[in-house]
Design a protein around this motif. Structure first.
Motif, short mmCIF file in Angstrom:
data_model
loop_
_atom_site.label_atom_id
_atom_site.label_comp_id
_atom_site.label_asym_id
_atom_site.label_seq_id
_atom_site.Cartn_x
_atom_site.Cartn_y
_atom_site.Cartn_z
N PHE A 164 0.81 -1.22 0.00
CA PHE A 164 0.00 0.00 0.00
C PHE A 164 0.84 1.27 0.00
CE2 PHE A 164 -3.03 -3.07 1.82
CZ PHE A 164 -4.08 -2.88 0.95
N GLY A 165 2.02 1.21 0.55
CA GLY A 165 2.85 2.41 0.65
C GLY A 165 2.42 3.27 1.83
N ALA A 166 3.06 4.40 1.97
CA ALA A 166 2.77 5.30 3.09
C ALA A 166 1.53 6.15 2.77
CB ALA A 166 3.96 6.20 3.34
N PRO A 205 0.06 -2.96 14.41
CA PRO A 205 0.52 -4.29 13.98
C PRO A 205 1.76 -4.70 14.76
CG PRO A 205 1.05 -2.64 12.33
CD PRO A 205 0.22 -1.95 13.37
N VAL A 206 1.85 -5.97 15.02
CA VAL A 206 3.01 -6.51 15.72
C VAL A 206 4.09 -6.80 14.69
CG1 VAL A 206 3.87 -8.41 17.13
CG2 VAL A 206 1.55 -7.51 17.49
N VAL A 207 5.24 -6.22 14.90
CA VAL A 207 6.38 -6.46 14.01
C VAL A 207 7.26 -7.51 14.68
CG1 VAL A 207 8.37 -5.44 12.88
CG2 VAL A 207 6.28 -4.09 13.19
N PRO A 208 7.33 -8.69 14.08
CA PRO A 208 8.13 -9.73 14.71
C PRO A 208 9.61 -9.38 14.68
CG PRO A 208 7.38 -10.46 12.56
CD PRO A 208 6.74 -9.12 12.83
N GLY A 209 10.25 -9.61 15.79
CA GLY A 209 11.68 -9.36 15.88
C GLY A 209 12.45 -10.63 15.56
N PRO A 210 13.76 -10.55 15.59
CA PRO A 210 14.55 -11.75 15.33
C PRO A 210 14.33 -12.76 16.46
CG PRO A 210 15.96 -9.94 16.02
CD PRO A 210 14.56 -9.39 15.87
N GLU A 211 14.26 -14.02 16.07
CA GLU A 211 14.06 -15.06 17.08
C GLU A 211 15.35 -15.28 17.85
OE1 GLU A 211 12.13 -18.62 15.87
OE2 GLU A 211 10.93 -17.56 14.37
N ARG A 212 15.18 -15.48 19.14
CA ARG A 212 16.34 -15.72 19.99
C ARG A 212 16.42 -17.20 20.34
NH1 ARG A 212 19.07 -12.53 23.19
NH2 ARG A 212 18.66 -13.80 25.00
N ASP A 213 17.63 -17.67 20.43
CA ASP A 213 17.87 -19.04 20.87
C ASP A 213 18.33 -18.94 22.33
OD1 ASP A 213 19.15 -21.50 21.56
OD2 ASP A 213 19.21 -21.96 19.41
N LEU A 233 -3.32 5.30 17.50
CA LEU A 233 -2.70 6.47 18.12
C LEU A 233 -2.87 6.46 19.63
CD1 LEU A 233 -3.79 9.20 15.55
CD2 LEU A 233 -1.65 7.91 15.64
N THR A 234 -3.97 5.90 20.11
CA THR A 234 -4.20 5.84 21.56
C THR A 234 -4.28 4.41 22.07
OG1 THR A 234 -6.59 5.93 21.24
CG2 THR A 234 -5.45 8.02 21.61
N VAL A 259 2.37 11.26 10.61
CA VAL A 259 3.74 11.06 10.13
C VAL A 259 4.55 10.17 11.08
CG1 VAL A 259 5.93 12.24 9.63
CG2 VAL A 259 3.78 13.15 8.72
N PRO A 260 4.52 10.39 12.40
CA PRO A 260 5.31 9.52 13.28
C PRO A 260 4.77 8.10 13.42
CG PRO A 260 4.72 11.57 14.40
CD PRO A 260 3.95 11.52 13.13
N ALA A 261 3.53 7.87 12.99
CA ALA A 261 2.91 6.55 13.13
C ALA A 261 3.41 5.64 12.01
CB ALA A 261 1.40 6.69 13.11
N HIS A 262 4.61 5.12 12.18
CA HIS A 262 5.28 4.33 11.15
C HIS A 262 4.53 3.06 10.77
CE1 HIS A 262 6.63 1.47 14.18
NE2 HIS A 262 6.78 2.53 14.96
#
Length: 98
Positions: free
Chosen positions: A9-11, A85-93, A78-79, A31-34
């Motif tokens: 969709f883009g920004a 959305p949850v942005v998955p991070g790198p998995e840790r071992d 915003l509130t 704008v700050p709501a990435h």
């Protein structure tokens, strides 16, 4: 394909007709709501237009419009962080990562 879906969709783009308070709301909140993409653009526009209406005539801004404004803020995350959305991070071992 799933990796691409987030960027299809883009920004969101601020409408050129935004002036004063709507423009300020866009810069301060959208704008700050990435996490927002253009699929949420209509809600972002409606939020900024209501925000401007509230700032220009606060005493005439009806309670029902306050409810709408708060709803848009929650829908846009915003509130209400649960709407972001949850942005998955790198998995840790647990055995090999410090």
């Amino acid at each position: 394909m799933i990796e691409k879906d987030g960027s299809l969709f883009g920004a969101p783009k601020m409408p050129g007709y935004f002036k004063t308070h709507a423009r300020a709301a866009w810069k301060q909140y959208i704008v700050p709501a990435h996490w927002l993409d253009a699929s949420r653009e209509p809600a972002a526009i409606a939020f900024c237009e209501l925000f401007q209406e509230m700032r220009l005539a606060p005493s005439r801004f009806q309670a029902s419009k306050h409810t709408q404004l708060r709803g848009y803020m929650a829908d846009l995350g915003l509130t209400d962080q649960r709407r972001r959305p949850v942005v998955p991070g790198p998995e840790r071992d647990e055995f090999f990562d410090d």
